[in-house]
Design an enzyme around this catalytic site. Structure first.
Site, PDB file in Angstrom:
ATOM      1  CG  ASP A  81      -0.488  14.143  -0.955  1.00 37.18           C
ATOM      2  OD1 ASP A  81      -1.398  13.870  -0.053  1.00 37.18           O
ATOM      3  OD2 ASP A  81       0.774  13.911  -0.796  1.00 37.18           O
TER       4      ASP A  81
ATOM      5  CD  GLU B 214      -2.955   1.200   2.324  1.00 33.09           C
ATOM      6  OE1 GLU B 214      -3.599   2.197   2.225  1.00 33.09           O
ATOM      7  OE2 GLU B 214      -3.165   0.134   2.604  1.00 33.09           O
TER       8      GLU B 214
ATOM      9  CE  LYS C  22      -2.253  26.651  -6.389  1.00 36.62           C
ATOM     10  NZ  LYS C  22      -1.392  27.557  -5.836  1.00 36.62           N
TER      11      LYS C  22
ATOM     12  CG  ASP D 110     -11.835  12.977  -3.154  1.00 33.89           C
ATOM     13  OD1 ASP D 110     -10.625  12.636  -3.116  1.00 33.89           O
ATOM     14  OD2 ASP D 110     -12.115  13.795  -2.334  1.00 33.89           O
TER      15      ASP D 110
ATOM     16  CD  GLU E  40       1.782   8.351   4.651  1.00 32.16           C
ATOM     17  OE1 GLU E  40       2.047   9.636   4.498  1.00 32.16           O
ATOM     18  OE2 GLU E  40       0.919   7.782   3.837  1.00 32.16           O
TER      19      GLU E  40
ATOM     20  CG  ASP F 259      10.523   8.949  -2.313  1.00 30.08           C
ATOM     21  OD1 ASP F 259       9.561   8.246  -2.954  1.00 30.08           O
ATOM     22  OD2 ASP F 259      10.912  10.091  -2.736  1.00 30.08           O
TER      23      ASP F 259
ATOM     24  CB  THR G 164      -9.926   6.055   5.153  1.00 24.81           C
ATOM     25  OG1 THR G 164     -10.442   6.866   4.152  1.00 24.81           O
ATOM     26  CG2 THR G 164      -9.288   4.721   4.785  1.00 24.81           C
ATOM     27  NE  ARG G 165      -9.466   8.532  11.038  1.00 22.91           N
ATOM     28  CZ  ARG G 165      -8.303   8.703  11.894  1.00 22.91           C
ATOM     29  NH1 ARG G 165      -8.299   9.493  12.868  1.00 22.91           N
ATOM     30  NH2 ARG G 165      -7.053   8.161  11.516  1.00 22.91           N
ATOM     31  CE1 TYR G 166      -8.241  13.751   2.004  1.00 19.13           C
ATOM     32  CE2 TYR G 166      -9.427  12.313   0.341  1.00 19.13           C
ATOM     33  CZ  TYR G 166      -8.744  13.624   0.957  1.00 19.13           C
ATOM     34  OH  TYR G 166      -8.635  14.653  -0.299  1.00 19.13           O
TER      35      TYR G 166
END
Length: 248
Positions: A154, A79, A158, A190, A104, A132, A227-229
């Site tokens: 992320d 993941e 832009k 999303d 992560e 990374d 998830t919460r996100y």
């Protein structure tokens, strides 16, 4: 991710005594000050959960990891960007016969994940690389990963920052190399423009989309953990998309 956290754009150059290449890295490494318990998790738990010697200081020759030795021959999943570890932990609990490496760079997220794991009494099928993903790709053997996940990466909204997204060839090419033939790659987001770029770039890297219509990316996977996100995105009116690819 911030503009001033860069390590250079030319992977063929280096200014590190360890021999590590310069690589652009954008994003938060640290957030709010860690509490004492989180510091303990990072100091005591993180070293033993490492998938192996990944850092350039520990592994300057970039010797490939022995995943069979590390995980006792279990199939290995990956993941990328696990956030606070909600999905990572859910999958590890759901599939105890599979080993999962979570990657992560955000220290606060790693600390939250470690705290959750401690409260559960630990998970023996999870490894964590707090850094990374490209450094991890460097030392993963060819065709060693059976399944990969990229959940709510992320968005870099832009246009001039779209090259920083994970779904670029810089990241997808090494991901393709480390995945087994026929391996599944799942992407959840999303952000409509992230869907567009994913659908353009992932097939270019050698993957095929397993959906047949746009409706297929509106349905989460049967073992999905919201998830919460994601819940926040839904509350704010954004629509989750779930894309499944397979390495050709």
């Amino acid at each position: 991710m911030s503009d001033d956290q860069t390590h250079d754009s030319d992977a063929n150059k280096t200014a590190h005594a360890s021999g590590a290449p310069w690589r652009n890295f954008y994003g938060r490494i640290h957030g709010k000050t860690l509490n004492q318990a989180q510091k303990v998790y990072l100091e005591e738990d993180l070293p033993r959960l490492a998938p192996g010697p990944v850092s350039w200081e520990e592994n300057p020759e970039r010797v490939k990891l022995d995943l069979a030795e590390r995980f006792g021959g279990k199939p290995v999943w990956l993941e990328v960007g696990f956030g606070a570890g909600e999905h990572l932990i859910h999958m590890a609990q759901s599939y105890p016969d599979v080993a999962i490496i979570g990657c992560e760079p955000y220290v606060n997220g790693v600390a939250s994940c470690l705290g959750h794991m401690r409260r559960l009494g630990g998970l023996d099928n999870v490894a964590i690389h707090a850094g990374d993903a490209r450094d991890l790709f460097d030392v993963l053997p060819d065709e060693s990963i059976e399944k990969a996940f990229l959940n709510y990466p992320d968005p870099w909204p832009k246009a001039r920052h779209h090259r920083r997204r994970f779904v670029t060839q810089e990241h997808l090419a090494p991901l393709y190399r480390v995945l087994e033939a026929g391996a599944e790659f799942r992407v959840a987001t999303d952000i409509p423009d992230y869907v567009r770029q994913t659908m353009e770039e992932v097939p270019r890297a050698g993957f095929e989309w397993l959906g047949e219509s746009a409706e297929d990316w509106r349905k989460p996977w049967g073992d999905w953990f919201s998830t919460r996100y994601e819940k926040k995105a839904i509350r704010e009116g954004r629509t989750p998309h779930y894309m499944t690819f397979r390495k050709r």
